[in-house]
Enzyme design. Structure first.
Site, PDB file in Angstrom:
ATOM      1  N   ASP A  19      45.127  41.105  34.499  1.00  0.00           N
ATOM      2  CA  ASP A  19      45.813  39.793  34.482  1.00  0.00           C
ATOM      3  C   ASP A  19      47.024  39.672  35.411  1.00  0.00           C
ATOM      4  O   ASP A  19      48.087  39.171  35.003  1.00  0.00           O
ATOM      5  CB  ASP A  19      46.233  39.444  33.043  1.00  0.00           C
ATOM      6  CG  ASP A  19      45.047  39.233  32.112  1.00  0.00           C
ATOM      7  OD1 ASP A  19      43.906  39.467  32.541  1.00  0.00           O
ATOM      8  OD2 ASP A  19      45.267  38.844  30.950  1.00  0.00           O
ATOM      9  N   ASP A  64      42.687  36.126  32.938  1.00  0.00           N
ATOM     10  CA  ASP A  64      42.785  35.205  31.808  1.00  0.00           C
ATOM     11  C   ASP A  64      42.385  33.830  32.354  1.00  0.00           C
ATOM     12  O   ASP A  64      42.913  33.389  33.388  1.00  0.00           O
ATOM     13  CB  ASP A  64      44.254  35.205  31.332  1.00  0.00           C
ATOM     14  CG  ASP A  64      44.409  35.087  29.828  1.00  0.00           C
ATOM     15  OD1 ASP A  64      43.549  35.603  29.082  1.00  0.00           O
ATOM     16  OD2 ASP A  64      45.419  34.492  29.387  1.00  0.00           O
ATOM     17  N   HIS A  66      41.543  30.173  30.801  1.00  0.00           N
ATOM     18  CA  HIS A  66      41.424  29.323  29.618  1.00  0.00           C
ATOM     19  C   HIS A  66      41.107  27.859  29.946  1.00  0.00           C
ATOM     20  O   HIS A  66      41.665  27.301  30.899  1.00  0.00           O
ATOM     21  CB  HIS A  66      42.742  29.325  28.842  1.00  0.00           C
ATOM     22  CG  HIS A  66      43.174  30.662  28.317  1.00  0.00           C
ATOM     23  ND1 HIS A  66      42.343  31.500  27.618  1.00  0.00           N
ATOM     24  CD2 HIS A  66      44.385  31.294  28.369  1.00  0.00           C
ATOM     25  CE1 HIS A  66      43.025  32.579  27.268  1.00  0.00           C
ATOM     26  NE2 HIS A  66      44.257  32.489  27.721  1.00  0.00           N
ATOM     27  N   HIS A  99      48.792  28.462  29.676  1.00  0.00           N
ATOM     28  CA  HIS A  99      48.863  29.404  30.806  1.00  0.00           C
ATOM     29  C   HIS A  99      47.459  29.681  31.299  1.00  0.00           C
ATOM     30  O   HIS A  99      46.492  29.546  30.553  1.00  0.00           O
ATOM     31  CB  HIS A  99      49.528  30.725  30.355  1.00  0.00           C
ATOM     32  CG  HIS A  99      48.764  31.402  29.261  1.00  0.00           C
ATOM     33  ND1 HIS A  99      48.914  31.066  27.934  1.00  0.00           N
ATOM     34  CD2 HIS A  99      47.798  32.365  29.303  1.00  0.00           C
ATOM     35  CE1 HIS A  99      48.089  31.797  27.208  1.00  0.00           C
ATOM     36  NE2 HIS A  99      47.385  32.585  28.008  1.00  0.00           N
ATOM     37  N   LYS A 122      38.131  36.110  31.114  1.00  0.00           N
ATOM     38  CA  LYS A 122      38.137  36.189  29.649  1.00  0.00           C
ATOM     39  C   LYS A 122      38.937  35.024  29.078  1.00  0.00           C
ATOM     40  O   LYS A 122      39.741  34.408  29.774  1.00  0.00           O
ATOM     41  CB  LYS A 122      38.742  37.522  29.203  1.00  0.00           C
ATOM     42  CG  LYS A 122      40.176  37.704  29.670  1.00  0.00           C
ATOM     43  CD  LYS A 122      40.673  39.100  29.370  1.00  0.00           C
ATOM     44  CE  LYS A 122      42.085  39.317  29.838  1.00  0.00           C
ATOM     45  NZ  LYS A 122      43.079  38.433  29.200  1.00  0.00           N
ATOM     46  N   CYS A 166      47.531  42.201  26.788  1.00  0.00           N
ATOM     47  CA  CYS A 166      46.218  42.403  27.406  1.00  0.00           C
ATOM     48  C   CYS A 166      45.994  43.822  27.932  1.00  0.00           C
ATOM     49  O   CYS A 166      44.871  44.318  27.893  1.00  0.00           O
ATOM     50  CB  CYS A 166      45.987  41.344  28.482  1.00  0.00           C
ATOM     51  SG  CYS A 166      45.819  39.698  27.730  1.00  0.00           S
TER      52      CYS A 166
HETATM   53  C1  VGL Z   1      48.179  37.587  27.794  1.00  0.00           C
HETATM   54  C2  VGL Z   1      49.159  36.375  26.117  1.00  0.00           C
HETATM   55  C3  VGL Z   1      48.199  35.395  26.234  1.00  0.00           C
HETATM   56  C4  VGL Z   1      48.206  38.809  28.658  1.00  0.00           C
HETATM   57  C5  VGL Z   1      47.197  36.619  27.919  1.00  0.00           C
HETATM   58  O1  VGL Z   1      47.662  38.789  29.776  1.00  0.00           O
HETATM   59  O2  VGL Z   1      48.784  39.825  28.207  1.00  0.00           O
HETATM   60  N1  VGL Z   1      49.147  37.459  26.878  1.00  0.00           N
HETATM   61  N2  VGL Z   1      47.234  35.521  27.134  1.00  0.00           N
HETATM   62 ZN    ZN Z   2      45.877  33.922  27.513  1.00  0.00          ZN
END
Ligand code: VGL
Ligand code: ZN
Length: 215
Positions: A19, A64, A66, A99, A122, A166
């Site tokens: 990420d 990530d 979403h 995010h 993901k 993550c």
């Molecule tokens: C993450 C919070 C929400 C991460 C992803 O990449 O650690 N943390 N989504």
């Molecule tokens: Zn996330």
């Protein structure tokens, strides 16, 4: 070139870069920036990743990714504040600022795309969060394990953002799936100091090796 991309036992080692996206960095004024994620940190991670690739390690990334309606976004829950935790179908769900919304600028991976053999996205299902690169909170698997198996990978080096979410979830699922896992602390940043310290202990308790830096 000497191929050092194997363990002492001759097993193939892969890398998962977790990420490394604008929204998790202070550099890009991310909505969920982890402390210390300035341009210097991102460039350090990029350089280390390039060195690993040049040594022959196959490099994989998680992203990530979403939908705007995602369950983890606090505005999708009436009367909730960012960073509040709620109970949802027996799971704890932390509510985050929106995010890494699909197709947005700050959802992009900040490292050069040519480093990666594959990128595993993901958190695409709006019903489930997915800190782990292997599976979401509903137990639905990503293609990660299949890709690693296809590449003959038996051990993994894991680093990125965020150490306490993550990186931790991805490293622990990898260990549970039977990979030998090393997490690089100096190439990772966490959301908060207390959860980051706890995450490192939890990972060690799972048999994961935590190193400060790669040599
Ligand atoms: C993450 C919070 C929400 C991460 C992803 O990449 O650690 N943390 N989504
Ligand atoms: Zn996330």
């Amino acid at each position: 070139m000497t191929c050092t991309a194997t363990t002492g036992a001759g097993e193939k080692v892969g890398v998962i870069v977790v990420d490394m996206q604008g929204d998790f960095t202070t550099w890009k004024n991310g909505s969920l920036a982890a402390n210390g994620t300035d341009q210097v940190f991102v460039e350090k991670v990029e350089k280390a990743t390039r060195v690993l690739k040049e040594k022959g390690y196959p490099i994989f990334a998680t992203q990530d990714w979403h939908p705007v309606e995602h369950v983890s976004f606090y505005p999708n829950h009436v009367g909730k504040e960012p960073f509040e935790a709620i109970q949802l179908e027996g799971r704890t769900q932390v509510l985050w600022p929106p995010h890494c919304v699909q197709e947005t600028e700050n959802a992009k991976i900040l490292l050069n795309q040519n480093l990666f053999a594959s990128i595993v996205q993901k958190g695409k299902d709006k019903r489930y969060d997915s800190y782990s690169g292997f599976q979401d909170d509903g137990g639905n698997k990503t293609e990660m394990d299949r890709i690693l198996k296809k590449n003959g990978i038996k051990a993994l080096i894991v680093y990125g953002i965020a150490t306490d979410y993550c990186v931790k979830a991805t490293a622990i699922d990898a260990a549970d799936a039977g990979y030998k896992v090393t997490v690089v602390e100096g190439l990772s940043k966490g959301v908060a100091p207390d959860t980051t310290a706890r995450a490192l202990e939890e990972m060690k308790a799972k048999g994961i090796t935590v190193v400060k830096e790669l040599d």
